[in-house]
Design an enzyme around this catalytic site. Structure first.
Site, PDB file in Angstrom:
ATOM      1  N   HIS A 117       0.792  -1.240   0.000  1.00  0.00           N
ATOM      2  CA  HIS A 117       0.000   0.000   0.000  1.00  0.00           C
ATOM      3  C   HIS A 117       0.822   1.287   0.000  1.00  0.00           C
ATOM      4  CE1 HIS A 117      -0.090  -0.255   4.725  1.00  0.00           C
ATOM      5  NE2 HIS A 117       1.090  -0.558   4.223  1.00  0.00           N
ATOM      6  N   HIS A 118       2.149   1.183   0.134  1.00  0.00           N
ATOM      7  CA  HIS A 118       2.966   2.406   0.067  1.00  0.00           C
ATOM      8  C   HIS A 118       3.379   2.741  -1.364  1.00  0.00           C
ATOM      9  CE1 HIS A 118       2.978   2.253   4.351  1.00  0.00           C
ATOM     10  NE2 HIS A 118       3.806   1.225   4.444  1.00  0.00           N
ATOM     11  N   ALA A 119       3.027   1.881  -2.327  1.00  0.00           N
ATOM     12  CA  ALA A 119       3.393   2.169  -3.723  1.00  0.00           C
ATOM     13  C   ALA A 119       2.432   3.186  -4.334  1.00  0.00           C
ATOM     14  CB  ALA A 119       3.381   0.874  -4.532  1.00  0.00           C
TER      15      ALA A 119
END
Ligand code: ZN
Length: 319
Positions: A117-119
């Protein structure tokens, strides 16, 4: 219940690297031994076209061809290698395949990795290369539109209970009314510049079961008031666990199991298909991280069985 893996694509990491790569293989091993109701399947890689539903062509090319800058690799946290690129594609592919299974009448399916989810659309960050939940959302929306043109756009709720904020996901879907992003995370944890989700719930350091489950309950009530999903993507992060090196929270095994049950029950009560992925987990004891994940699968199997009974009843008209 189908679950997709890609841990056999081993990403070479320098010795002493802090990412617990071994947890993926260990989870698969234990699922095979302990939960025979989970059917383990090899994930296929996401294609350029699938990734391009979310990611910029330049970024996809840089990951594929190994031309990421040193700074970009440092922000991701993994050195580039062909295996790193392949693994990133397969991790997205696993969530896509699980999403299709869940939507095709099975109700629940899983990715043994994923939850990256940090991409962002144009960069990776925090051990995340491509955003599997975002690509799956866009692809399943497109497939749903092709099959059920009159039904309108598929509405997707992304319930992100990894201890870190889902900043990349929030940014990708900002101002998109067809996707609801919910993130319940540590206020003082990475990422330090958070992106606004549709609903963000910040938790203090040291937060325990009662406070956590109460915050989740209120978040689900608000989600219920504001959004009516046709699919749920659940990031069942193991890193809120009290034994996590990075989590800063104090959630017990029982607390996390109650969390998983609450999310899966909410989707089941509404007969909304749910795909789940593992997201983060950095236990001081790797086995504790894997135990949290095993517990998630055990709860999911219960709801998967309910779906099958319900679908069977519909088919024979006896429900
Ligand atoms: Zn995390």
């Amino acid at each position: 219940m189908h679950a997709y893996y890609a841990d056999h694509f081993v990403l070479p990491l320098p010795t002493g690297h802090r990412f617990p790569m071994a947890k993926y293989g260990r989870l698969r091993q234990r699922l095979a031994a302990e939960l025979p109701g989970v059917s383990l399947q090899e994930a296929l890689p996401a294609t350029d076209g699938e990734l391009a539903l979310v990611h910029t062509p330049d970024y996809i090319r840089a990951v594929t061809e190994g031309t990421l800058s040193t700074a970009a690799q440092r922000e991701i946290g993994f050195p580039w290698s062909p295996a790193m690129a392949e693994r990133a594609r397969r991790s997205v592919g696993a969530t896509v395949l699980a999403g299709r299974r869940a939507m095709a009448g099975e109700g629940l399916a899983a990715n043994l990795a994923g939850g990256t989810h940090h991409a962002y659309a144009d960069k990776g960050s925090g051990f995340c290369v491509f955003n599997d939940a975002a690509v799956t959302t866009r692809l399943l929306q497109a497939e749903h539109a092709r099959q059920h043109r009159a039904a309108g756009l598929l509405r997707v709720a992304i319930i992100d209970l990894d201890v870190h904020q889902g900043n990349g996901t929030a940014r990708i879907f900002v101002n998109d009314a067809s996707v609801f992003t919910l993130s319940l995370h540590g206020a003082r944890n990475f990422p330090f510049r958070k992106e606004p989700s549709d609903l963000d719930v910040e938790l203090p350091d040291g937060c325990g079961d009662i406070e956590y489950l109460d915050a989740l309950e209120r978040a689900i009530e608000e989600l219920e008031r504001r959004f009516d999903p046709g699919m749920v993507i659940y990031l069942a992060g193991a890193d809120p666990h009290e034994g996590d090196r990075l989590g800063r929270l104090k959630i017990s095994f029982d607390g996390l199991e109650a969390r998983d049950r609450r999310v899966m029950d909410w989707a089941w009560q509404r007969r909304v298909p749910l795909v789940f992925c593992m997201a983060g987990g950095y236990g001081t004891d790797l086995e504790a991280t894997v135990q949290v994940q095993i517990n998630t699968y055990a709860v999911a199997l219960e709801y998967h069985a309910r779906w099958q009974r319900w679908a069977g009843g519909l088919a024979t008209g006896t429900r």
